[in-house]
Scaffold this active site. Structure first.
Site, PDB file in Angstrom:
ATOM      1  CG  ASP A  22      -8.126   9.673   9.745  1.00 44.33           C
ATOM      2  OD1 ASP A  22      -7.569   8.568   9.806  1.00 44.33           O
ATOM      3  OD2 ASP A  22      -7.949  10.482   8.786  1.00 44.33           O
ATOM      4  CG  ASN A  59      -5.146  -0.505   6.572  1.00 45.59           C
ATOM      5  OD1 ASN A  59      -5.969  -1.408   6.465  1.00 45.59           O
ATOM      6  ND2 ASN A  59      -5.448   0.752   6.317  1.00 45.59           N
ATOM      7  CD  GLN A  72       1.374   0.237   8.593  1.00 42.53           C
ATOM      8  OE1 GLN A  72       1.746  -0.891   8.264  1.00 42.53           O
ATOM      9  NE2 GLN A  72       1.653   0.770   9.766  1.00 42.53           N
ATOM     10  CG  HIS A  74      -2.731   3.859  12.381  1.00 47.06           C
ATOM     11  ND1 HIS A  74      -1.478   3.737  11.833  1.00 47.06           N
ATOM     12  CD2 HIS A  74      -3.597   3.845  11.335  1.00 47.06           C
ATOM     13  CE1 HIS A  74      -1.577   3.656  10.521  1.00 47.06           C
ATOM     14  NE2 HIS A  74      -2.851   3.713  10.196  1.00 47.06           N
ATOM     15  CG  HIS A 133      -8.269   3.318  10.486  1.00 47.06           C
ATOM     16  ND1 HIS A 133      -8.234   4.557   9.893  1.00 47.06           N
ATOM     17  CD2 HIS A 133      -7.139   2.687  10.078  1.00 47.06           C
ATOM     18  CE1 HIS A 133      -7.132   4.671   9.151  1.00 47.06           C
ATOM     19  NE2 HIS A 133      -6.452   3.544   9.250  1.00 47.06           N
TER      20      HIS A 133
END
Ligand code: 5GP
Ligand code: ZN
Length: 141
Positions: free
Chosen positions: A32, A88, A95, A101, A103
């Protein structure tokens, strides 16, 4: 299928470079850009799904197995003490990139990372109403 102007489609297929830690036919995992903790990574499917609700079961099954594999690897390599999986869906849920995606947030003792909420209390009325509402018609498979 790719979606025009989707940044994670472009990262997933390598059009935009990323700090990739894992890649296969269907998924890419990369660091990230604004990590919550050391080693914070994202797993994305190469196919475009906006969120969890759009994702198919085959991808979902593979995703959770991959998350476990990368999570174990993180524990070994980073020496993290824990791991949060965060995912999210929708603006209301935080989001910001509308390509599914997951995390993976490695956690370290006293790292100060805040993935918390203010606990409410389940009233007897809510308990009764919500149990009835949510247990009704829930598809098994
Ligand atoms: P969300 O809030 O949608 O669950 O999370 C989006 C995440 O994607 C954020 O943690 C953000 O830092 C990360 N992110 C957004 N754009 C990029 C990018 O171009 N490259 C990388 N590596 N991460 C990104
Ligand atoms: Zn996309």
């Amino acid at each position: 299928m790719k979606e025009n102007n989707c940044i994670f489609c472009k990262i997933a297929d390598g059009e935009i470079p990323s700090a990739t830690i894992y890649e296969d036919e269907e998924f890419r995992a990369f660091l990230d850009l604004n990590p919550a903790s050391r080693g914070h990574a994202l797993i994305v499917p190469k196919e475009h799904f906006a969120n969890l609700f759009e994702m198919d079961e085959e991808h979902l099954k593979k995703l959770i197995v991959l998350a476990q594999r990368i999570g174990k690897h993180m524990k070994e390599k980073l020496g993290c003490d824990g791991l949060n999986l965060v995912q999210n869906n929708g603006e209301a849920a935080g989001q910001t990139v509308f390509h599914f995606h997951l995390h993976l947030i490695p956690r370290y003792k006293d790292d100060g990372v805040g993935i918390t909420w203010k606990p409410g209390s389940l009233t007897p009325e809510d308990k009764e109403e919500l149990t009835a509402l949510l247990s009704q018609d829930l598809p098994r498979e």
